[in-house]
Design an enzyme around this catalytic site. Structure first.
Site, PDB file in Angstrom:
ATOM      1  N   GLU B  49       0.813  -1.220   0.000  1.00 39.90           N
ATOM      2  CA  GLU B  49       0.000   0.000   0.000  1.00 39.90           C
ATOM      3  C   GLU B  49       0.845   1.268   0.000  1.00 39.90           C
ATOM      4  O   GLU B  49       0.403   2.315  -0.471  1.00 39.90           O
ATOM      5  CB  GLU B  49      -0.956   0.001   1.194  1.00 39.90           C
ATOM      6  CG  GLU B  49      -2.078  -1.032   1.102  1.00 39.90           C
ATOM      7  CD  GLU B  49      -1.716  -2.386   1.693  1.00 39.90           C
ATOM      8  OE1 GLU B  49      -0.507  -2.627   1.974  1.00 39.90           O
ATOM      9  OE2 GLU B  49      -2.620  -3.212   1.883  1.00 39.90           O
ATOM     10  N   PHE B 111     -11.628  -7.378  13.592  1.00 45.37           N
ATOM     11  CA  PHE B 111     -10.540  -7.805  12.707  1.00 45.37           C
ATOM     12  C   PHE B 111     -10.217  -6.702  11.698  1.00 45.37           C
ATOM     13  O   PHE B 111     -11.109  -6.176  11.044  1.00 45.37           O
ATOM     14  CB  PHE B 111     -10.937  -9.096  11.976  1.00 45.37           C
ATOM     15  CG  PHE B 111      -9.877  -9.562  11.006  1.00 45.37           C
ATOM     16  CD1 PHE B 111      -8.632  -9.974  11.461  1.00 45.37           C
ATOM     17  CD2 PHE B 111     -10.108  -9.558   9.640  1.00 45.37           C
ATOM     18  CE1 PHE B 111      -7.644 -10.385  10.581  1.00 45.37           C
ATOM     19  CE2 PHE B 111      -9.129  -9.972   8.739  1.00 45.37           C
ATOM     20  CZ  PHE B 111      -7.894 -10.385   9.213  1.00 45.37           C
ATOM     21  N   GLN B 112      -8.953  -6.388  11.580  1.00 42.17           N
ATOM     22  CA  GLN B 112      -8.448  -5.343  10.681  1.00 42.17           C
ATOM     23  C   GLN B 112      -9.095  -3.981  10.936  1.00 42.17           C
ATOM     24  O   GLN B 112      -9.269  -3.179  10.020  1.00 42.17           O
ATOM     25  CB  GLN B 112      -8.585  -5.760   9.214  1.00 42.17           C
ATOM     26  CG  GLN B 112      -7.636  -6.898   8.861  1.00 42.17           C
ATOM     27  CD  GLN B 112      -7.498  -7.159   7.364  1.00 42.17           C
ATOM     28  OE1 GLN B 112      -8.428  -6.934   6.607  1.00 42.17           O
ATOM     29  NE2 GLN B 112      -6.345  -7.651   6.955  1.00 42.17           N
ATOM     30  N   LYS B 161     -17.673  -0.800   5.844  1.00 39.41           N
ATOM     31  CA  LYS B 161     -18.133  -1.796   4.875  1.00 39.41           C
ATOM     32  C   LYS B 161     -19.661  -1.785   4.732  1.00 39.41           C
ATOM     33  O   LYS B 161     -20.179  -1.928   3.622  1.00 39.41           O
ATOM     34  CB  LYS B 161     -17.651  -3.180   5.314  1.00 39.41           C
ATOM     35  CG  LYS B 161     -17.837  -4.250   4.255  1.00 39.41           C
ATOM     36  CD  LYS B 161     -17.096  -5.535   4.626  1.00 39.41           C
ATOM     37  CE  LYS B 161     -17.175  -6.545   3.488  1.00 39.41           C
ATOM     38  NZ  LYS B 161     -16.404  -7.767   3.804  1.00 39.41           N
ATOM     39  N   MET B 475      24.047   9.114   2.510  1.00 42.05           N
ATOM     40  CA  MET B 475      23.980  10.398   3.197  1.00 42.05           C
ATOM     41  C   MET B 475      24.332  10.228   4.670  1.00 42.05           C
ATOM     42  O   MET B 475      25.016  11.080   5.252  1.00 42.05           O
ATOM     43  CB  MET B 475      22.588  11.022   3.038  1.00 42.05           C
ATOM     44  CG  MET B 475      22.502  12.461   3.537  1.00 42.05           C
ATOM     45  SD  MET B 475      23.662  13.574   2.701  1.00 42.05           S
ATOM     46  CE  MET B 475      22.623  14.254   1.403  1.00 42.05           C
TER      47      MET B 475
END
Lengths: 181, 571
Positions: B49, B111-112, B161, B475
Site C-alpha cells: 500500500e 478484525f483489521q 463496509k 547520506m
C-alpha cells in the site's frame, strides 16, 4: 487535556500573565475536539482551560472557548493553525482587558458544627449560592470571574475535605469592544 | 436511481474525472472493488500500500491533478500512512480512500480495525469517516475540493463496509455550498495595502532575490514568474520543491538554495537586502541557522497559507495569496527594483568562482554518481521526468540535472521518505505516458519499494531506474565521515547483495550493470532503446563521494563548505 505545566487545581492564580481567550465556532461533528486538542499537542501550544457547548445556532455548531498560553507560541501561529482545521468556522480572539470572562465553580465541602459558621461566611462573602445540603456537607456554586473563583477556591483550602470542580471560562467581548477575527 | 454505496463511490470518482486509482483490495474495501470492474477508471494493483500512496503522489506531481489511492482497513490503511504524511509535508493533492470495518463494529477491536481517521488527523488536510451511503457523493466531492484548492494536501475518506453495501438514492453535489464546508475559505481577496508595501520595498531593493518554493508550482505560476523575473531582472533561486518552476537554463537562475544548494544561490540569499518568498516556507534545510539566515534582508512573504507567515522568519510584508495572483499584482503595479548591475556583477563573480564541480573518475575506477546523472541527462529525451528517492542521489539529481519545466522533478522534500522514487516514477509515468521517466535512486532507497517494479512490468509502465549503487546508506555515511570521526555505524549495505540485475530480471524488467565509464555510456544507450518494459541499471559508484556544497546542520549559511577541489581559494 493540555500540556499545562501547572496543576489545574493550583493554589495560586491559574491564569498566566499572557493568556488570550479564543472563542472558536466549530462544526458540531465527531472528532472536532480531538482535532483541536491534537493540533495544540503537536504544535506545542498550551491550553489553560477549555469549555465546549452547543452554540446559539443549535445543533450544527458548537462554541469552544480556549484560554491559550500566548507564551508557548505566538498567538498569530495558534490562530493561523487553528483556522486551517476545516471544521473550524470562525475564531475570535479576545484580549483579557476587552473580555467579560466568567467561570462556574462547584464545590462540596464536608462540614461540622465547629466550622459551619465560617463556611457560611465564606459563601456569603464570595457571593456563592448553596445548591445542596445535608447533615455533613454543603455544595456551593459560584458563577464569577476566574479571579473570583480563585478567591473562593483559596478560601476553601481551610477545609479538610473539599471536592471542587471548575468549568474553565467562557467569554464575550465587553460592550463597545469587539473581538478580532 | 438506487445505487449501493460502493457504486456511488466509484461513480463519484468518475464524476471527479478520476482516470486512475492506485490500490490494493482487502476485506473492508471489497464491496468497492466490485463496481470498479464496470468502471472506466483504470486501477493499478500495487504490491504494497505504500507503493499506492507514492504512485498517487508521483501522478499528482507530474500532472498537477490529484492522485487517488484506495486500500483496505487496518494494516492496509496504516501502510499508506507514510505517503499521506509525505504528501502533507509537500502539499501534494491526494485523495485516499480506506475501507473500514462495519459501523457497528467500530470501537470493538474488530478484525483489521484501526482508527485511521485518528491516526491521520495530524497528517491530512482533512479526513472523513462516512456514516451513510447517502453521504458518499458529498464526501468525495468535498475531498477533491479540499485536496486541490488553497494549500493542497492529502484528504482521507474512511468508508465502513456496511456503508458501501447499503443502498442510496444517487445524487451529486453541484455547488461548493453543497459540500457543507462552512469553515473552509481557501481564497481570500488580495490585500492591496500589502501589495503596495511590497511594491515599495521592491523599489528600494538593491540586492533582491526571488526565493521560489513549491507553492509556485502548486499555483501554476511559472509563466507569471518568468514574466516578472525577466521584467525586473531579479535573480531567482528554486528550492528542492520548486525545481522546474523556473528554467535551469535561464541566466537569471542561480539554482537551488539550502543545505546542499549552489554556492551562489545560498550566498546571494545571505547577502540580499530583499527576499521575495513565493510559496516557500523557510524550511530548516533552506535557512540553516535561522538568526543567521539572510540577516540583512527584508522579507516579502507570499503564501496561500497564512500560518506560514512569521512561523520561522518575520515577514516585513505578508501577502496571503496564491503566487500567480500576487505576481500579477506586482506586475500590474510595475514593481521594479533599482539598477541591479552591481548585484549581478557580484553574483557572476560567485558563479565563476564556485560552480558545481566533482572530480572526474579514472577510466577504470568506480563511477562518479554526478557523472552518471550528467550522462543520463545528456542522452535523455526532452521533457524527461526525473523521480528520486531520498539521500545523496536525490541531492545530486537536483544539482546535476537541468529542469526546464514544471512537473519534471518529483521527489520527497519535507518528509524525506526513502523508497519514494520507484513508485513515484511509476505514478508519474502513468500520468504522463508520453514522457520518458527516469528514477534516479540509491541502493538503500531501491530496496525499500523495488517490488513495485512487478506492478510496473505487469501494468505496462516502462520506467527507467538508475541505481547509484555505492553500497551504503550514503547520506548517513557522509555525516558519519564528516561529523562522527569516520565511525561508520550501520550504514554498509553491500554492493553485490542483492544482485540488482537478477532482481530486475526476476521482476520482468531488463537488468543492466555498469562498473566503468565505457559500460556507463553503453548501458544508458541500451536503456534508452528499451521502451516496452522497465529497465533497472546498477551503476557502481564511489562510496567516498560526498555531496557538496554543504551547510552543516544548524550552521549558518555563511559557513557553506564548498567542494574540496575549490577549497583554499580565497572567497
Amino acid at each position: 487535556m493540555s500540556a499545562t505545566p501547572e496543576p489545574f487545581l493550583g493554589t495560586t492564580d491559574h491564569t498566566p500573565v499572557r493568556h488570550h481567550i479564543l472563542s472558536v465556532l466549530v462544526e458540531n461533528k465527531a472528532g472536532v475536539l480531538a482535532r483541536i486538542a491534537g493540533l495544540f499537542a503537536r504544535r506545542g501550544f498550551n491550553i489553560y482551560s477549555l469549555a465546549v457547548a452547543p452554540a446559539e445556532s443549535g445543533a450544527r455548531f458548537s462554541r469552544v472557548t480556549i484560554v491559550v498560553d500566548a507564551e508557548s507560541a505566538p498567538l498569530e501561529q495558534i490562530v493561523g493553525q487553528l483556522d486551517k482545521l476545516v471544521n473550524v468556522v470562525a475564531i475570535s480572539d479576545l484580549s483579557p482587558k476587552d473580555a467579560l470572562e466568567r467561570e462556574l465553580l462547584l464545590a462540596t465541602i464536608q462540614t461540622n458544627v465547629d466550622n459551619r459558621t465560617s463556611l457560611l461566611d465564606i459563601i456569603a462573602s464570595a457571593g456563592a449560592a448553596i445548591v445542596d445540603v445535608d447533615a455533613r456537607s454543603v455544595t456551593v456554586m459560584l458563577a464569577a470571574t476566574p479571579g473570583g473563583c480563585d478567591e473562593l477556591e483559596r478560601a476553601l483550602e481551610a477545609f479538610a475535605d473539599v471536592e471542587l470542580h471548575r468549568t474553565g471560562r467562557v467569554a464575550l467581548p465587553r460592550l463597545g469592544k469587539t473581538a478580532s477575527a | 436511481m438506487q445505487l449501493t454505496g460502493a457504486q456511488a463511490l466509484i461513480k463519484s470518482l468518475e464524476q471527479q474525472g478520476v482516470e486512475v486509482i492506485f490500490g490494493l483490495p482487502g476485506g473492508a474495501i471489497l464491496p468497492v472493488y466490485d463496481p470498479l470492474l464496470d468502471s472506466s477508471i483504470r486501477h493499478i494493483l500495487v504490491r504494497h500500500e505504500q507503493g499506492a500512496g507514492h504512485m498517487a503522489e508521483g501522478y499528482a506531481l507530474a500532472t498537477g491533478r490529484p492522485g487517488v489511492a484506495m486500500v483496505t482497513s487496518g494494516p492496509g490503511a496504516t501502510n499508506i500512512v507514510t505517503p499521506i504524511g509525505n504528501a502533507h509535508m509537500d502539499s501534494t493533492p491526494l485523495v485516499v480512500i480506506t475501507g473500514q470495518v462495519a459501523s457497528g463494529s467500530i470501537g470493538t477491536d474488530a478484525f483489521q480495525e484501526c482508527d485511521i481517521t485518528g491516526i491521520t488527523m495530524g497528517i491530512t488536510k482533512h479526513n472523513f469517516l462516512v456514516k451513510s451511503a447517502q453521504e458518499i457523493p458529498r464526501a468525495v466531492a468535498a475531498a477533491f475540493h479540499l485536496a486541490t484548492t488553497g494549500r493542497p494536501g492529502p484528504v482521507l475518506i474512511d468508508v465502513p463496509k456496511d456503508v458501501t453495501q447499503s443502498m442510496m438514492d444517487w445524487w451529486y453535489p453541484s455547488t461548493v455550498e453543497e459540500y457543507d464546508l462552512p469553515g473552509y475559505h481557501p481564497e481570500v481577496p488580495l490585500d492591496e495595502d500589502a501589495i503596495a508595501l511590497a511594491v515599495a520595498l521592491i523599489s528600494e531593493a538593491e540586492r533582491p532575490v526571488l526565493y521560489v518554493g513549491g507553492g509556485t508550482l502548486k499555483s501554476r505560476a511559472s509563466a507569471e514568474l518568468l514574466a516578472f523575473a525577466e521584467r525586473t531582472k531579479m535573480p531567482v533561486v528554486t528550492t528542492l520543491m520548486a525545481r522546474g518552476a523556473f528554467p535551469d537554463s535561464h541566466n537569471q537562475h542561480l539554482g537551488m538554495p539550502g543545505m546542499h544548494g549552489m554556492y551562489t544561490a545560498v550566498t546571494a540569499i545571505q547577502k540580499s537586502d530583499l527576499l521575495i518568498s513565493l510559496g516557500a516556507r523557510f524550511d530548516d534545510r533552506v535557512t540553516g541557522k535561522i538568526p543567521a539566515f539572510a540577516a540583512g534582508a527584508k522579507v516579502i512573504h507570499v503564501d496561500i497559507d497564512r500560518a506560514e507567515f512569521n512561523k520561522v522568519r518575520h515577514a516585513d510584508v505578508a501577502i496571503q495569496s496564491n503566487v500567480a495572483a500576487a505576481l500579477r499584482a506586482f506586475d500590474a503595479a510595475s514593481a521594479s527594483p533599482k539598477s541591479l548591475d552591481s548585484w549581478w556583477k557580484q553574483i557572476r563573480a560567485w558563479q565563476e568562482q564556485y560552480p558545481l564541480v566533482y572530480e572526474e573518475a579514472s577510466t577504470e575506477g568506480l563511477l562518479r554518481p554526478q557523472h552518471v546523472i550528467e550522462a543520463i541527462a545528456a542522452k535523455a529525451a526532452p521533457g524527461t521526468i526525473v523521480a528520486s528517492g531520498v539521500g545523496q542521489h536525490q541531492m545530486w539529481a537536483s544539482q546535476f540535472w537541468k529542469y526546464e519545466e514544471p512537473g519534471t522533478w518529483i521527489n520527497s522534500g519535507g518528509a524525506g521518505t526513502m523508497g519514494f522514487g520507484v513508485p513515484a516514477a511509476i505514478g508519474a509515468k502513468v500520468g504522463r505516458p508520453d514522457r520518458t521517466v527516469w528514477c534516479i535512486d540509491g541502493d538503500g532507497c531501491f530496496q525499500m519499494t523495488a517490488q513495485e517494479l512487478v506492478t510496473a512490468r505487469l501494468e505496462g509502465i516502462p520506467i527507467k531506474v538508475a541505481i547509484l549503487n555505492n553500497a551504503y546508506l550514503g547520506m548517513v555515511r557522509q555525516w558519519q565521515e564528516m561529523f562522527y570521526e569516520e565511525r561508520y555505524s550501520e550504514v554498509y549495505l553491500s554492493a553485490d547483495l542483492p544482485d540488482y540485475v537478477k532482481w530486475a530480471e526476476a521482476m520482468g524488467c531488463v537488468g543492466l550493470r555498469a562498473t566503468n565509464l565505457k559500460e556507463m555510456h553503453d548501458v544508458i544507450e541500451e536503456a534508452n532503446r528499451i521502451n516496452d518494459v522497465p529497465v533497472v541499471i546498477d551503476f557502481r559508484t564511489d562510496s567516498s563521494e560526498k555531496v557538496f556544497p554543504m551547510v552543516a546542520a544548524g550552521a549558518s549559511n555563511d559557513d557553506i563548505m564548498v567542494h574540496p577541489l575549490q577549497r583554499g581559494v580565497s572567497k
